[in-house]
Design a protein around this motif. Structure first.
Motif, PDB file in Angstrom:
ATOM      1  N   THR A  27      -9.295  -8.592  11.235  1.00 48.95           N
ATOM      2  CA  THR A  27      -8.692  -9.436  10.200  1.00 48.95           C
ATOM      3  C   THR A  27      -9.603  -9.544   8.984  1.00 48.95           C
ATOM      4  O   THR A  27      -9.152  -9.382   7.836  1.00 48.95           O
ATOM      5  CB  THR A  27      -8.387 -10.839  10.761  1.00 48.95           C
ATOM      6  OG1 THR A  27      -7.513 -10.699  11.878  1.00 48.95           O
ATOM      7  CG2 THR A  27      -7.762 -11.734   9.714  1.00 48.95           C
ATOM      8  N   PHE A  31      -8.703  -8.089   5.203  1.00 44.98           N
ATOM      9  CA  PHE A  31      -8.616  -8.986   4.062  1.00 44.98           C
ATOM     10  C   PHE A  31      -9.707  -8.699   3.031  1.00 44.98           C
ATOM     11  O   PHE A  31      -9.489  -8.866   1.835  1.00 44.98           O
ATOM     12  CB  PHE A  31      -8.632 -10.450   4.511  1.00 44.98           C
ATOM     13  CG  PHE A  31      -7.272 -10.943   4.898  1.00 44.98           C
ATOM     14  CD1 PHE A  31      -6.487 -11.633   3.989  1.00 44.98           C
ATOM     15  CD2 PHE A  31      -6.755 -10.692   6.149  1.00 44.98           C
ATOM     16  CE1 PHE A  31      -5.220 -12.074   4.336  1.00 44.98           C
ATOM     17  CE2 PHE A  31      -5.494 -11.113   6.509  1.00 44.98           C
ATOM     18  CZ  PHE A  31      -4.720 -11.812   5.594  1.00 44.98           C
ATOM     19  N   TYR A  32     -10.868  -8.245   3.467  1.00 44.67           N
ATOM     20  CA  TYR A  32     -11.913  -7.851   2.515  1.00 44.67           C
ATOM     21  C   TYR A  32     -11.462  -6.623   1.726  1.00 44.67           C
ATOM     22  O   TYR A  32     -11.638  -6.556   0.509  1.00 44.67           O
ATOM     23  CB  TYR A  32     -13.231  -7.576   3.233  1.00 44.67           C
ATOM     24  CG  TYR A  32     -14.303  -7.096   2.285  1.00 44.67           C
ATOM     25  CD1 TYR A  32     -14.881  -7.956   1.364  1.00 44.67           C
ATOM     26  CD2 TYR A  32     -14.719  -5.770   2.284  1.00 44.67           C
ATOM     27  CE1 TYR A  32     -15.848  -7.526   0.475  1.00 44.67           C
ATOM     28  CE2 TYR A  32     -15.682  -5.326   1.400  1.00 44.67           C
ATOM     29  CZ  TYR A  32     -16.248  -6.210   0.508  1.00 44.67           C
ATOM     30  OH  TYR A  32     -17.196  -5.768  -0.377  1.00 44.67           O
ATOM     31  N   LEU A  34      -8.359  -5.716   1.145  1.00 51.08           N
ATOM     32  CA  LEU A  34      -7.289  -6.161   0.252  1.00 51.08           C
ATOM     33  C   LEU A  34      -7.860  -6.876  -0.969  1.00 51.08           C
ATOM     34  O   LEU A  34      -7.430  -6.639  -2.105  1.00 51.08           O
ATOM     35  CB  LEU A  34      -6.328  -7.084   1.006  1.00 51.08           C
ATOM     36  CG  LEU A  34      -5.178  -7.672   0.207  1.00 51.08           C
ATOM     37  CD1 LEU A  34      -4.245  -6.565  -0.277  1.00 51.08           C
ATOM     38  CD2 LEU A  34      -4.409  -8.669   1.043  1.00 51.08           C
ATOM     39  N   CYS A  35      -8.835  -7.725  -0.747  1.00 53.37           N
ATOM     40  CA  CYS A  35      -9.479  -8.441  -1.847  1.00 53.37           C
ATOM     41  C   CYS A  35     -10.123  -7.448  -2.816  1.00 53.37           C
ATOM     42  O   CYS A  35     -10.025  -7.610  -4.041  1.00 53.37           O
ATOM     43  CB  CYS A  35     -10.524  -9.400  -1.279  1.00 53.37           C
ATOM     44  SG  CYS A  35     -11.320 -10.460  -2.488  1.00 53.37           S
ATOM     45  N   THR A  36     -10.771  -6.421  -2.282  1.00 58.35           N
ATOM     46  CA  THR A  36     -11.398  -5.406  -3.126  1.00 58.35           C
ATOM     47  C   THR A  36     -10.358  -4.645  -3.942  1.00 58.35           C
ATOM     48  O   THR A  36     -10.565  -4.376  -5.128  1.00 58.35           O
ATOM     49  CB  THR A  36     -12.215  -4.425  -2.267  1.00 58.35           C
ATOM     50  OG1 THR A  36     -13.211  -5.163  -1.546  1.00 58.35           O
ATOM     51  CG2 THR A  36     -12.899  -3.374  -3.124  1.00 58.35           C
ATOM     52  N   VAL A  38      -7.431  -5.725  -4.933  1.00 59.67           N
ATOM     53  CA  VAL A  38      -6.927  -6.608  -5.998  1.00 59.67           C
ATOM     54  C   VAL A  38      -7.950  -6.697  -7.123  1.00 59.67           C
ATOM     55  O   VAL A  38      -7.600  -6.649  -8.305  1.00 59.67           O
ATOM     56  CB  VAL A  38      -6.586  -8.008  -5.429  1.00 59.67           C
ATOM     57  CG1 VAL A  38      -6.262  -8.984  -6.536  1.00 59.67           C
ATOM     58  CG2 VAL A  38      -5.431  -7.910  -4.444  1.00 59.67           C
ATOM     59  N   TRP A  39      -9.223  -6.789  -6.767  1.00 63.29           N
ATOM     60  CA  TRP A  39     -10.284  -6.846  -7.778  1.00 63.29           C
ATOM     61  C   TRP A  39     -10.301  -5.573  -8.624  1.00 63.29           C
ATOM     62  O   TRP A  39     -10.432  -5.618  -9.843  1.00 63.29           O
ATOM     63  CB  TRP A  39     -11.633  -7.056  -7.104  1.00 63.29           C
ATOM     64  CG  TRP A  39     -12.789  -6.868  -8.035  1.00 63.29           C
ATOM     65  CD1 TRP A  39     -13.619  -5.794  -8.125  1.00 63.29           C
ATOM     66  CD2 TRP A  39     -13.236  -7.780  -9.040  1.00 63.29           C
ATOM     67  NE1 TRP A  39     -14.541  -5.979  -9.104  1.00 63.29           N
ATOM     68  CE2 TRP A  39     -14.342  -7.192  -9.689  1.00 63.29           C
ATOM     69  CE3 TRP A  39     -12.814  -9.034  -9.452  1.00 63.29           C
ATOM     70  CZ2 TRP A  39     -15.019  -7.819 -10.728  1.00 63.29           C
ATOM     71  CZ3 TRP A  39     -13.495  -9.659 -10.478  1.00 63.29           C
ATOM     72  CH2 TRP A  39     -14.583  -9.058 -11.103  1.00 63.29           C
ATOM     73  N   PHE A  46      -8.033 -11.616 -11.545  1.00 62.10           N
ATOM     74  CA  PHE A  46      -8.678 -11.976 -10.280  1.00 62.10           C
ATOM     75  C   PHE A  46      -9.830 -12.953 -10.537  1.00 62.10           C
ATOM     76  O   PHE A  46      -9.985 -13.937  -9.808  1.00 62.10           O
ATOM     77  CB  PHE A  46      -9.193 -10.723  -9.567  1.00 62.10           C
ATOM     78  CG  PHE A  46      -9.783 -11.000  -8.217  1.00 62.10           C
ATOM     79  CD1 PHE A  46      -8.964 -11.144  -7.110  1.00 62.10           C
ATOM     80  CD2 PHE A  46     -11.148 -11.122  -8.038  1.00 62.10           C
ATOM     81  CE1 PHE A  46      -9.499 -11.408  -5.855  1.00 62.10           C
ATOM     82  CE2 PHE A  46     -11.686 -11.381  -6.795  1.00 62.10           C
ATOM     83  CZ  PHE A  46     -10.859 -11.523  -5.703  1.00 62.10           C
ATOM     84  N   MET A  50     -10.232 -16.739  -9.155  1.00 60.14           N
ATOM     85  CA  MET A  50     -11.403 -17.216  -8.413  1.00 60.14           C
ATOM     86  C   MET A  50     -12.012 -18.443  -9.088  1.00 60.14           C
ATOM     87  O   MET A  50     -12.433 -19.379  -8.406  1.00 60.14           O
ATOM     88  CB  MET A  50     -12.447 -16.107  -8.283  1.00 60.14           C
ATOM     89  CG  MET A  50     -12.014 -14.952  -7.395  1.00 60.14           C
ATOM     90  SD  MET A  50     -11.590 -15.456  -5.708  1.00 60.14           S
ATOM     91  CE  MET A  50     -13.191 -15.906  -5.090  1.00 60.14           C
ATOM     92  N   LEU A  53      -9.718 -21.253  -8.236  1.00 59.83           N
ATOM     93  CA  LEU A  53      -9.752 -21.523  -6.798  1.00 59.83           C
ATOM     94  C   LEU A  53     -10.957 -22.388  -6.434  1.00 59.83           C
ATOM     95  O   LEU A  53     -10.874 -23.264  -5.575  1.00 59.83           O
ATOM     96  CB  LEU A  53      -9.795 -20.202  -6.017  1.00 59.83           C
ATOM     97  CG  LEU A  53      -9.803 -20.298  -4.504  1.00 59.83           C
ATOM     98  CD1 LEU A  53      -8.478 -20.871  -3.996  1.00 59.83           C
ATOM     99  CD2 LEU A  53     -10.053 -18.932  -3.889  1.00 59.83           C
TER     100      LEU A  53
END
Length: 100
Positions: A27, A31-32, A34-36, A38-39, A46, A50, A53
């Motif tokens: 997981t 998610f890491y 996916l985050c990369t 998006v970045w 992004f 952040m 957030l």
């Protein structure tokens, strides 16, 4: 007379804890990644996300002009996956001991 029965020790007692660790590691890795992605696709939005957030903290000074590095990405992915595997396995072990 009473009989004393000794329950055989379940050899698979560690399996649920390991499954928890593996699940968490997968997981975190997904998610890491996916985050990369998006970045890489939209760094400006992004960064704004952040900042909002984290209650308006400004992450702009953390930006550097270095380009994306697969080596750095894979290193961080590996470190976070291994760490989350151990954390998840420990969580699963504690959960078993508490009788959950």
């Amino acid at each position: 007379m009473s009989t004393l029965e000794i329950a055989p020790r379940n050899q698979d007692s560690a399996r649920p804890a390991l499954h928890t660790g593996i699940s968490l590691a997968i997981t975190v890795a997904l998610f890491y990644a996916l985050c990369t992605l998006v970045w890489l696709a939209a760094p400006g939005p992004f960064l704004e996300f952040m900042n909002s957030l984290f209650h308006g903290m400004n992450f702009s000074p953390l930006l550097r002009s270095a380009s994306f590095s697969w080596g750095s990405f894979l290193e961080a992915l590996l470190v976070m996956s291994v760490w989350s595997f151990f954390a998840g396995t420990f969580f699963g072990w504690v959960r078993q001991r508490l009788g959950a």
